[in-house]
Design an enzyme around this catalytic site. Structure first.
Site, mmCIF file in Angstrom:
data_model
loop_
_atom_site.group_PDB
_atom_site.id
_atom_site.type_symbol
_atom_site.label_atom_id
_atom_site.label_comp_id
_atom_site.label_asym_id
_atom_site.label_seq_id
_atom_site.Cartn_x
_atom_site.Cartn_y
_atom_site.Cartn_z
ATOM 1 N N GLU A 184 7.223 -25.336 -10.466
ATOM 2 C CA GLU A 184 7.397 -25.887 -9.120
ATOM 3 C C GLU A 184 8.801 -26.382 -8.767
ATOM 4 O O GLU A 184 9.237 -26.230 -7.626
ATOM 5 C CB GLU A 184 6.424 -27.058 -8.931
ATOM 6 C CG GLU A 184 4.981 -26.661 -8.978
ATOM 7 C CD GLU A 184 4.087 -27.878 -8.999
ATOM 8 O OE1 GLU A 184 3.348 -28.082 -8.037
ATOM 9 O OE2 GLU A 184 4.130 -28.640 -9.981
ATOM 10 N N CYS A 194 0.821 -1.221 0.000
ATOM 11 C CA CYS A 194 0.000 0.000 0.000
ATOM 12 C C CYS A 194 0.851 1.266 0.000
ATOM 13 O O CYS A 194 0.363 2.329 0.355
ATOM 14 C CB CYS A 194 -0.876 -0.015 1.250
ATOM 15 S SG CYS A 194 0.129 0.022 2.748
HETATM 16 S S1 FES Z 1 -1.234 -3.361 3.243
HETATM 17 FE FE1 FES Z 1 -0.179 -1.748 4.099
HETATM 18 S S2 FES Z 1 1.701 -2.607 4.596
HETATM 19 FE FE2 FES Z 1 0.556 -4.315 3.956
#
Ligand code: FES
Ligand SMILES: Cc1cc2nc3c(=O)[nH]c(=O)nc-3n(C[C@H](O)[C@H](O)[C@H](O)COP(=O)(O)OP(=O)(O)OC[C@H]3O[C@@H](n4cnc5c(N)ncnc54)[C@H](O)[C@@H]3O)c2cc1C
Ligand code: FES
Length: 1340
Positions: A1271, A55
Site C-alpha cells: 500500500e 479481450c
Molecule cells: S473487454 Fe473488450 S475492450 Fe474491455
C-alpha cells in the site's frame, strides 16, 4: 436476400482450426463466442465496450486484390461473430502454451515481471503479437502505440514495456545517451555508463530469452485464401432471436437493402452501434453489415485530393495519409497533417483498426475527432442511394444535432473526399482529453485559414469545434469577423471576444467542465494563432518569428520514454544458489497468465444445469419500497427465479464495526445502486432481461444527502467520530508567527480491478454443503457471511480462491455480500449459480475509495517551523458503514506523515450519505489523510514564498520520537530515503533547471516535488495479525503449501514458495502453492494492510521448520541421500509429512479514549521526487521523471516488490491527477466504464521511472527482515500532484498572482488549466454557484 440456406453458414478460423456456424447469432460478439462456445477463456472480459483491451485478439484477412494478408488487433467484445466470414482469428491460446511451446511475447512479458494479477496480460500479449506479425523489429513508438488501448491496473506498465522492448533493435543498446546518440554503443562507441563498473543486479536476464522466429507462427489457413480467390462472394443472412443480420457483397445490393430497410444501421466497426446496444439498450431488428462491399474501401488519388472509401478504418486512413505526406510537397498536405494529428490520438489501436471513417462521420458524436477537421478542411462526401450519387459538403449544414446528420435514412456514404491544401492555406487540429491517449476529447477543433497571396490578409477562415455542443459546431460569426482583415493581434483580440459570445455552453451541459471547455476554445484559437504567425514568418510575410518563449505554447509535450533504473541489493555473498529468497524470481503464474491458461473465476467451465444471476438495484437515492413486482420477470423465457430479502433463511444483515447493513433492501433504499434482489436464469442475457422488467414502486423520501457539506449540516454521521490531540493546539496558535487556514477536496477512486466481481456457487447436493469459487481477498469472511445468511454452520461452506484479477481492497466486504446473494440463489434452486458483474454494474454497486474534505488550520514560524496544526477530515462513507469507521481512524493515525508537529490535533468522521457505500481501497484512508497534511505544508511554503521541500525538511522527524499516538520510532531510514531521493534525482540541479525552464517558456511550466512517507504496517485491530498454513510433503518429495493469503497479483504465492524453498532446502520447483481454501486453512484474515507476506510467510515458515526438524534425524541417518530418499524413509518410519503452521502476530492496539497505542508493527519509509511539464493553455501535462527510494528492509523478491512500488505509484498518480467519479445531481453514478472513467494508461507512466530499494535496512519485526509494501507507495503518486501544483504556481506568479491557491484532487487538466489563470481562463465568466443545476455533483 432471402432466408437461411447453405451459403448462410459462417466460416472462419480460430487458432488454425476451422469453425463453421450454421446459426450465427447477430447479437453474439466474438468474446462470448470464444469463451462460452469454444471454451477459449484466455481472452478476457474487462469492460465489454472497447475501452480496456483485455479481450484483444488478432484478426487476419486475405486480400485478393493485393494477395497479401492483413493482420490487425481487435477488441473481441465489439466484434460481431457474423462479421467473421473468411477471417482467421488468433487468440492468446493460439500462439503458445506452457505445455508445448511458450511464444517469445508470452515469455518476455512474464520474465520481465510484466504480469502481476495477469488479467490484462493476454490482451497485452495479443496487441504485441499483432505488432510483431506486422513488424518484427518495432520501435519503442510502435510498441507504445500498439499497447495504447490496453489497460493494466497492477503494473505501472514499465515492466511490460521493458519486456517488449527486447524486441526492438535499439534495446541492445545501453541507452545511456538515448538511442544511437553521441557516446552510445550503437555508434560503436564505448558506453560511459558501462565502463569499469560491476554490472548492477538485473531484474531479468535479457540473454535468456527465446528468439522471435516468424517462421514458427501459425500460417494463414490456405482454405481461406482459396475461398477468397476462387469462390464468388455471396451475400449472407443470419437470424437471431431479436435481430437479423444482412451481409451484402455488392454496392447495388447494399443500396437495395438500405432502401428497403432505411432504419437499419450499417455496421462496420461496430464501435458506435455495439456500445449503443450494450449500454444504452438500443435494439435494431435489422442490421446491414457492408464490410464486404468493395466499393466502400476504394481509394482514388487525384490532383485535387484523395477520395477514401467510407469503410476504410482509421488505421488504414492514417497509413494512407502518412504516405501522402511523404509523397507530396508540404504546402499540399496541411489538411492531411491536421487529420493525422487527430487520427493518432483517436481511441486505442484496436478501435482504430476497425472503426471506419464513414462510421465516425455518420455517428456524429459531439466530440468526434475527425468531423471538425473534415468540416474546416472543406471535405465532402459522396453519398449514394436509390436516387443516385450526390456530393455533400461536410460543413455546418451537415451536422444537425447529437448523432444526427442531414443524410436521409436510405443514404449511404460511399467515400470522403479530402482536398489537398493550397499555397497560403494553413490548417491545424487540436484536442484536449481527460487522458493523453485513448480518451474521447473534452474539446477538439479543426482550424483553417487561407491568406491572400503574399500577405497576412485573411481570405478564408474556417473554425469548427467538437465537445462544445450537441454536435460539431462552426464558429461562423467569429470567422466572418476575421475574414478580410489582416492576421494580427488586434484582429485576434476581437476574435476571442466574438468566439466567447458565439460558443456558449449551458452550465448543465452533458459532461460538465463548462468553464474549461469554453477556455479551451480560446486556447486553441490562440495556439492556432501562434502556428499561423510562425508559418507566415516562414512564408516571409512576417518579419519576425515568434520568440522561443512564446513558441512554448505550441511545442508538443515530451513523449519519449527513457531507460529507467531498478536498483536493488544482490543477495549476500555465499547464499546458496538454490535459495531463492532475495532474488527477483518471476511471479510463479506469470507464464500461465501470459498464455491464457491461468484460470480465473469466470474461466471455470460451466457446471451442469448452471444458472446466471443478475442483481436488481435501486434507481432511487432515498425512498421507501412500496412493492416489488416480479410477475413480468418470471415470464421472461429462461428466468428461473427472482430472489428478494424475504428469501433469506438466516441473517439478513452484515455487521461491520457494529453497524448492521442489509444484504438486500427490504423496506427502504438509501442509494442508487443498492441491492434489492436478483434474477436467476439459464443465461446471463435472460437474467438481464428479467432484471430489466422487475417493477419496484417507490415513495421518495425527502432530501437525500450526497455531499459531506450536506451531511455536516444534517449531522448525518456513522459513529463513533474520532479525535486525537497532542500538545495544546489552541494555545500554540497564540504563540506562532503566522496562522493559515485552508482546505482541500479529494475525490474518490474506483478500484477498477481488471477482473470484475466474479463467483460460482455450487451446491454439493448433500449435507447442505456449498462450494464457493470466488475472486476475493477474504475467503473466511465470505464463508462466515454465507453461512450466517443461509443459517448453516461454517463447516458446510467451502470457499476457494485460485487467483484474483486485481482487488485493491474492493474484494473484501462487497464480494462477500454478493457471494451471500449468489449462495442464496444456489441454495434456493439447488443448482450451480454464476454471478459475474459487468463493468458498469460493478462500478455502480461496489463503492470506491472515500472522497474526503480536509480542512486545516496551521500555525508556523517565519523560519518555516510548524508549531501547531488542527486538521478535520470528513469522509463520504455513502449509505452504509462498511469499514468507514476504521478508515477514518487510520486517517487520524497517519495525519502526521513524516512530520513532527509538536501541537497536533485531528478529528475525523464518516459522513452518511445517499451515495453507494464506499469501502477499503489500497491505503485505507492514508492517501487521503496525508494528502491533506502535505497540502497544508505546501500552503505554508507558498505563504512563506519558499519551496515546499524546504518546509518538509524543516518539519520532518529527525530523531527517535514519539508519534501523536505516543508510539516510539526511529526515523533514520525515513531521512535516508529522503536524502537519497534528493541525490538520486539530482534534485538541486534539476530544481535550478526548472526555474530556468520556466523563465524561458511563457506557456509551458515545469514543476517538481519530493514527498516523503512513513506508513504503518499491520492491523491495528491486533487479533487480525495472525495467519496459518498447511504444508504437505508427498512421498515423491513434492511439496504442497496452503496458506491464508490470496493471490491478487501482489505475488504472495511466489514469496511463499520462496519461503518454503528456503526452509525446506529444496528448489522452488518442488513446491506447489495450492488455491486459498477455507477447508485447508481456516479462520484466515484478509489479505490486506500490506501484511499478507509478513503474516502468512511466518506461518509457512513455521510449518516448514516443523517438517524440516522431523526430517533432520532421517537426513543424519543418510547424509548422502537425496530429498526424495529422506522423504520416503520418513514415511516408512511413520513420521508425519504434513504440518500446520501458525503465526501469532503483534499484539497491536489503539486506545482512542487515551489517544495512544501501538497500532503498527513497524513503518515502511520512502520518498519520491517527480517532475512534470505542464501546458498551461490546456492543463495537459506529462510526468517527465520520477525517482522513488523505498525502505522495504531486505526484499524477499525485488522484482515483485518493485512491481508493487511502480503499480501503486501509478494508481496514486491516477487518484491524484486523473480519476474522477462523477455523480448526477440525483446521485446516479455517471462514470461506469473505461470510456468515462480514466485510469492511467501507458501514456501516463513517467518518461523516466527510477526505483531504488534502500540498501542496508533491516527489520526485526517481519520475516527475513523484509517489510510490507503493497500500500505505502500509492500515496507517493501525490508527488505528481504537487509537481503539477508547483508548475501552476509558476504560471500564476507570471500572471501576477502570489500566495496559496486551491487545487483540489484529482488535478485534472480542467482544474489545472483553470488554476493557471491564464488570460484565456480569466475571460470566462464563472457561473454563480447554486444558480443552475450542474451536470454533476461536487463530491466529496
Ligand atoms: S473487454 Fe473488450 S475492450 Fe474491455
Ligand atoms: C472505446 C472507444 C473509444 C473511442 N474514441 C474515440 C476518439 O477518441 N475519437 C473519436 O473521434 N471517436 C472515438 N470513438 C468513436 C469511434 O471512432 C466511432 O465509433 C467509429 O469511428 C464509428 O465507426 P464504426 O465503423 O465502428 O461505426 P459503426 O458502429 O459500425 O456504425 C456507426 C454508425 O454509422 C453509420 N454508418 C457507418 N458507415 C456508414 C456509411 N458508409 N454510410 C452511412 N452510414 C454509415 C451506421 O449506420 C451507424 O449508425 C471511440 C469509440 C470507442 C468504442
Ligand atoms: S497485471 Fe495488469 S491488470 Fe493485473
Amino acid at each position: 436476400m432471402t432466408g437461411t440456406n447453405e451459403r448462410d453458414c459462417l466460416c472462419f478460423y480460430v487458432n488454425g482450426k476451422r469453425v463453421t456456424e450454421n446459426n450465427a447469432d447477430p447479437e453474439t460478439m466474438l468474446l462470448s463466442y470464444l469463451r462460452e462456445r469454444l471454451r477459449l477463456t484466455g481472452t478476457k472480459y474487462g469492460c465489454g465496450g472497447g475501452g480496456c483491451g483485455a479481450c484483444t485478439v488478432m484478426v487476419s484477412r486475405y486480400q485478393p486484390s493485393t494477395k497479401t494478408i492483413l493482420h490487425y488487433s481487435a477488441n473481441a467484445c465489439l466484434l460481431p461473430v457474423c462479421q467473421l466470414q473468411g477471417a482467421a482469428v488468433t487468440t492468446v491460446e493460439g500462439i503458445g502454451n506452457a505445455k508445448t511451446r511458450v511464444h517469445p511475447v508470452q515469455e518476455r512479458i512474464a520474465k520481465a515481471h510484466g504480469s502481476q494479477c495477469g488479467f490484462c496480460t493476454p490482451g497485452m500479449v495479443m496487441s504485441m503479437y499483432t505488432l510483431l506479425r506486422n513488424k518484427p523489429q518495432p520501435t519503442m513508438e510502435d510498441i507504445t502505440e500498439a499497447l495504447g488501448g490496453n489497460l493494466c491496473r497492477c503494473t505501472g506498465y514499465r515492466p511490460i514495456i521493458d519486456g517488449f522492448k527486447t524486441f526492438c533493435q535499439e534495446s541492445n543498446c545501453c541507452q545511456a545517451n538515448g538511442n544511437g546518440a553521441a557516446g552510445c554503443c550503437l555508434n560503436g562507441e564505448s558506453c560511459p555508463e558501462k565502463a569499469d563498473k560491476e554490472p548492477p543486479p538485473q531484474l531479468f536476464d535479457k540473454g535468456d530469452l527465446l528468439p522471435l522466429d516468424p517462421t514458427q507462427e501459425l500460417i494463414f489457413p490456405p482454405e481461406l485464401i482459396l475461398m477468397a480467390e476462387s469462390e464468388p462472394q455471396v451475400s449472407q443472412v443470419f437470424r437471431g432471436d431479436r435481430m437479423v443480420w444482412l451481409s451484402p457483397v455488392s454496392l447495388e445490393e447494399l443500396i437495395q437493402l438500405k432502401t428497403s430497410h432505411p432504419k437499419a444501421p450499417l455496421v462496420m466497426g461496430n464501435t458506435t452501434i455495439g456500445p449503443d446496444i450494450k449500454f444504452k439498450g438500443a435494439l435494431h431488428p435489422i442490421i446491414i453489415s457492408p464490410t464486404r462491399v468493395q466499393e466502400l474501401f476504394e481509394v482514388t488519388k487525384t490532383t485535387q485530393g484523395v477520395s477514401i472509401g467510407a469503410g476504410c478504418s482509421v488505421t488504414v486512413v492514417k497509413a494512407l495519409l502518412q504516405g501522402l505526406v511523404q509523397e507530396l510537397p508540404e504546402e499540399k498536405t496541411e489538411i492531411y497533417r491536421a487529420l493525422l494529428h487527430q487520427l493518432g490520438n483517436l481511441a486505442g489501436q484496436q478501435i482504430r483498426n476497425v472503426a471506419s471513417i464513414g462510421g465516425n462521420i455518420v455517428s456524429a458524436y459531439p466530440n468526434s475527432d475527425l468531423n471538425p477537421v473534415f468540416a474546416a478542411g472543406n471535405c465532402s462526401l459522396t453519398v449514394v442511394s436509390k436516387g443516385g450519387k450526390e456530393e455533400v459538403p461536410l460543413n455546418k449544414n451537415f451536422f444537425l444535432g447529437f448523432g444526427k446528420t442531414s443524410l436521409k435514412p436510405d443514404e449511404i456514404v460511399l467515400s470522403v473526399f479530402i482536398p489537398m491544401s493550397r499555397k497560403w492555406e494553413i490548417m491545424r487540429a487540436f484536442r484536449q482529453a481527460p487522458r493523453k491517449e485513448n480518451a474521447l476529447a473534452t474539446v477538439n477543433s479543426g482550424m483553417r485559414v487561407m491568406f491572400t497571396e503574399g500577405s497576412s490578409l485573411v481570405k478564408e477562415l474556417s473554425i469548427y469545434y467538437g465537445g462544445v455542443g450537441p454536435c460539431t459546431v462552426s464558429a461562423t460569426r467569429t470567422c466572418a469577423a476575421v475574414i478580410g482583415r489582416p492576421w494580427n493581434e488586434h484582429t485576434l483580440g476581437e476574435a476571442y471576444t466574438k468566439l466567447l459570445d458565439e460558443i456558449h455552453l449551458d452550465p448543465s451541459h452533458p459532461g460538465g467542465k463548462v468553464e474549461f471547455r469554453r477556455s479551451l476554445t480560446l486556447s486553441f484559437l490562440f495556439k492556432f494563432n501562434l502556428e499561423v504567425l510562425h508559418k507566415l514568418w516562414e512564408l516571409n510575410v512576417m518579419k519576425e518569428d515568434l520568440s522561443e518563449e512564446v513558441r512554448s505554447g505550441i511545442r508538443p509535450l515530451p513523449k519519449q520514454l527513457q531507460p529507467s533504473t531498478q536498483d536493488f541489493q544482490a543477495v549476500v555473498e555465499g547464499q546458496n544458489f538454490e535459495d531463492p529468497v532475495g532474488r527477483p524470481v518471476m511471479h510463479r503464474s506469470a507464464i500461465s497468465q501470459a498464455t491464457g491458461e491461468a484460470v480465473y473465476c469466470d474461466d471455470i467451465p460451466k457446471m451442469d444445469g448452471e444458472l446466471h444471476l443478475v442483481l436488481i438495484t435501486s434507481t432511487r437515492p432515498h425512498a421507501k419500497i412500496l412493492a416489488i413486482d416480479v410477475t413480468e420477470a418470471l415470464q421472461v423465457p429462461g428466468v428461473v427465479d427472482v430472489i428478494t430479502s424475504k428469501d433469506i433463511p438466516g441473517k439478513k444483515f452484515r455487521t461491520f464495526t457494529g453497524i448492521d447493513e442489509e444484504l438486500l433492501a427490504e423496506n427502504e433504499v438509501s442509494c442508487v445502486g443498492q441491492l434489492v434482489g436478483a434474477v436467476i436464469a439459464n443465461s446471463r442475457r435472460q437474467a438481464k432481461a428479467g432484471a430489466s422488467v422487475v417493477k419496484i414502486s417507490y415513495e421518495d423520501l425527502p432530501e437525500p444527502v450526497f455531499t459531506v457539506q450536506k451531511a455536516i449540516e444534517k449531522k448525518s454521521f456513522f459513529l463513533p467520530q474520532r479525535m486525537i490531540e497532542r500538545g495544546n493546539v489552541t494555545k500554540a496558535f497564540d504563540t506562532v508567527d503566522q496562522v493559515y487556514e485552508g482546505e482541500i477536496r479529494l475525490g474518490g477512486q474506483e478500484h477498477f480491478y481488471m477482473e470484475t466481481q466474479s463467483m460460482v456457487v455450487v451446491p454439493s447436493g448433500e449435507d447442505r454443503e456449498l462450494n464457493v469459487y470466488l475472486s476475493c481477498q477474504h475467503p473466511t469472511y465470505a464463508q462466515e457471511s454465507i453461512a450466517e445468511t443461509l443459517g448453516i454452520p461454517s463447516n458446510r461452506v467451502y470457499c476457494h480462491v485460485k487467483r484474483v484479477g486485481g482487488a485493491f481492497g474492493g474484494k473484501v466486504t462487497k464480494t462477500s455480500i454478493i457471494a451471500c446473494i449468489t449462495s442464496l440463489a444456489a441454495w434456493k434452486t439447488g443448482r450451480a449459480v454464476r454471478c459475474v458483474l459487468e463493468r458498469g454494474e460493478d462500478m455502480l454497486i461496489t463503492g470506491a475509495r472515500h472522497p474526503v474534505l480536509g480542512r486545516y488550520k496551521v500555525g508556523f514560524m517565519n523560519d518555516g517551523k510548524i508549531m501547531a496544526a488542527d486538521l478535520d477530515y470528513y469522509a463520504n462513507a455513502g449509505n452504509t458503514a462498511d469499514e468507514s469507521v476504521l478508515v477514518i481512524e487510520k486517517i487520524l493515525l497517519h495525519l502526521d506523515n513524516a512530520y513532527n508537529v509538536p501541537n497536533l490535533r485531528g478529528q475525523s468522521v464518516a459522513c452518511k450519505t445517499n451515495l453507494p457505500s464506499n469501502t477499503a481501497f489500497r491505503g485505507f484512508g492514508v492517501p487521503q489523510s496525508m494528502m491533506v497534511t502535505e497540502n497544508m505544508i505546501n500552503d505554508v511554503a507558498m505563504k512563506l514564498g519558499r519551496n515546499a521541500e524546504e518546509i518538509r525538511e524543516i518539519n520532518m522527524y529527525k530523531e527517535v520520537s514519539l508519534t501523536h499516538y505516543k508510539f516510539e520510532f526511529d526515523p533514520k531510514n525515513l531521512l535516508r530515503c529522503w536524502d537519497e531521493c534528493k541525490v538520486k534525482s539530482d534534485y538541486e540541479n534539476r530544481r535550478k533547471a526548472v526555474v530556468q525552464f520556466n523563465q524561458q517558456n511563457r506557456w509551458r511550466k515545469r514543476g517538481m516535488a519530493i514527498i516523503p512517507i512513513k506508513y504503518g504496517i499491520a492491523f491495528s485491530e491486533g487479533f487480525l495479525n495472525q495467519a496459518a498454513s498447511l504444508v504437505h510433503i508427498y512421498k515423491d518429495g513434492s511439496v504442497l503449501v496452503s496458506h491464508g493469503g490470496t493471490e491478487m497479483g501482489q505475488g504472495i504465492h511466489t514469496k511463499m514458495q520462496q519461503v518454503a524453498s528456503r526452509e525446506l532446502h529444496v528448489p522452488p520447483s518442488f513446491i506447489h502453492i495450492t488455491e486459498t481454501n477455507t477447508s485447508a486453512v481456516p479462520n484466515t484474515c484478509p489479505s490486506a494492510a500490506s501484511f499478507g507476506t509478513d503474516a502468512n510467510g511466518m506461518a509457512v515458515k513455521d510449518a516448514c521448520e516443523k517438517l524440516y526438524k522431523r526430517l533432520e534425524p532421517v537426513m543424519k541417518q543418510n547424509p548422502t541421500g537425496t530429498w526424495q530418499s529422506w522423504v520416503k524413509s520418513a514415511f516408512f518410519q511413520k513420521i508425519s509429512l504434513s504440518s500446520t503452521g501458525f503465526y501469532r502476530g503483534h499484539d497491536l492496539y489503539m486506545d482512542w479514549e487515551k489517544q495512544e497505542g501501538q497500532p503498527y508493527a513497524y513503518y515502511t519509509f520512502g520518498a519520491c521526487c517527480s517532475e512534470v511539464e505542464l501546458d498551461c493553455l490546456t492543463g495537459n501535462y506529462r510526468t517527465v521523471r520520477t525517482d522513488i527510494v523505498m525502505d522495504i528492509g531486505r526484499s524477499i523478491n525485488p522484482s515483485v516488490d518493485i512491481g508493487q512500488i511502480e503499480g501503486a505509484f501509478l494508481q496514486g498518480l491516477g487518484l491524484y491527477t486523473m480519476e474522477e467519479l462523477q455523480f448526477s445531481p440525483s446521485g446516479v453514478l455517471l462514470t461506469r466504464g473505461p470510456s468515462q472513467y480514466k485510469i492511467p494508461a501507458i501514456c501516463d507512466t513517467p518518461l523516466k521511472f527510477n526505483v531504488y530499494l534502500l540498501a542496508g535496512s533491516d527489520n526485526p519485526h517481519a520475516i527475513y527482515s523484509s517489510k510490507g509494501i503493497g500500500e505505502p507507495v500509492l500515496f507517493l503518486g501525490s508527488s505528481v500532484f504537487f509537481a503539477i501544483k508547483d508548475a501552476v504556481l509558476a504560471a500564476r506568479v507570471e500572471n501576477g498572482m502570489v500566495g496559496p491557491f486551491t487545487l483540489d484532487s484529482p488535478a485534472t487538466p480542467e482544474k489545472t488549466c483553470l488554476a493557471c489563470n491564464t488570460i484565456f481562463t480569466q475571460k470566462i465568466p464563472a457561473s454563480t454557484p447554486g444558480t443552475l443545476k450542474p451536470w454533476a455533483l461536487n463530491i466529496p
